[in-house]
Design a protein around this motif. Structure first.
Motif, mmCIF file in Angstrom:
data_model
loop_
_atom_site.group_PDB
_atom_site.id
_atom_site.type_symbol
_atom_site.label_atom_id
_atom_site.label_comp_id
_atom_site.label_asym_id
_atom_site.label_seq_id
_atom_site.Cartn_x
_atom_site.Cartn_y
_atom_site.Cartn_z
ATOM 1 N N THR A 138 -15.904 -54.318 23.298
ATOM 2 C CA THR A 138 -15.686 -53.233 22.331
ATOM 3 C C THR A 138 -16.989 -52.517 22.023
ATOM 4 N N ARG A 139 -18.055 -53.299 21.856
ATOM 5 C CA ARG A 139 -19.351 -52.676 21.583
ATOM 6 C C ARG A 139 -19.809 -51.835 22.774
ATOM 7 N N LEU A 192 -17.824 -48.636 22.691
ATOM 8 C CA LEU A 192 -18.299 -47.729 21.642
ATOM 9 C C LEU A 192 -19.642 -47.104 22.007
#
Length: 244
Positions: free
Chosen positions: A4-5, A8
């Motif tokens: 997810t990081r 993003l």
């Protein structure tokens, strides 16, 4: 969490790139519109050729405008100014300017035309000041200086070589109180001076080139967006059950 990081971070970089490319495209589009407006204004002036007095060249409120002007006066015994890095037909050269003092109004620079430079860059011989007391032509802003400094370099023959045309700096170098902020692009039909025309955007990009660059920058912004979407879609297909 790591995926997810990464996602993003990737989108943050993509959005930064999109914003940068879109801003560059908008800047190029603005330049295209500005230059097209200049061409349109000059074309209207050249079509009408409604001669105004030379005194209007000194009006600071009209410093970026175009006017057809004519009047009487004289060329004082002052050194010519040679503007360097001027191309014509793909050949390097200089543009020759002389001070003209009208019967009414502030002195102004008159563009007498273009001379080629040889490979060794020896300055070409400059003829004495024209004896004509009548001038006419297009009043226009000086050629764009870009980021060049308006330094003047005295030459061995007495001429002043400049890489940017700043009337205030030239007036100071010649010991004049002032020079009009606009220059007179001498009518090519007058039998004096050197090779010349009334092109208002010499040695610079035409509007269509700026439009082309704008399209390229917008295209890059779109390409980054599409790439980011494709990579995100592929990631979700590979990891359909991934959780933060």
């Amino acid at each position: 969490m790591t995926r997810t990081r990464t996602l993003l971070f990737g989108w943050a970089m993509a959005l930064a790139g999109i914003a940068l490319f879109a801003a560059l495209g908008s800047w190029q589009l603005g330049r295209q519109q500005q230059k097209q407006a200049l061409l349109d204004a000059a074309a209207r002036t050249l079509q009408q050729r409604d001669a105004r007095p030379l005194a209007v060249a000194a009006d600071p409120a009209a410093a970026r405008d175009y006017d057809w002007a004519a009047g009487q006066g004289r060329y004082p015994d002052l050194p010519p100014v040679l503007l360097d890095n001027q191309q014509r037909g793909g050949r390097p050269g200089v543009r020759v300017y002389r001070v003209f003092v009208p019967d009414a109004g502030d002195p102004l620079l008159v563009d007498l035309g273009w001379l080629p430079l040889p490979p060794d860059r020896d300055m070409p011989p400059i003829a004495p000041s024209p004896a004509d007391t009548h001038v006419r032509g297009l009043l226009a802003p000086p050629p764009s200086a870009g980021i060049a400094a308006a330094a003047l370099q005295p030459q061995s023959d007495g001429t002043l070589l400049a890489i940017a045309l700043d009337p205030a700096a030239i007036a100071d170098a010649l010991g004049l109180p002032a020079l009009a902020p606009r220059v007179l692009r001498l009518d090519p039909d007058l039998p004096v001076g050197y090779a010349r025309d009334l092109d208002v955007l010499p040695n610079t990009l035409p509007p269509e080139r700026h439009l082309g660059y704008a399209v390229q920058w917008y295209g890059l912004a779109l390409a980054v967006l599409v790439t980011a979407l494709v990579l995100t879609f592929r990631r979700r297909r590979r990891h359909p059950n991934s959780t933060p």
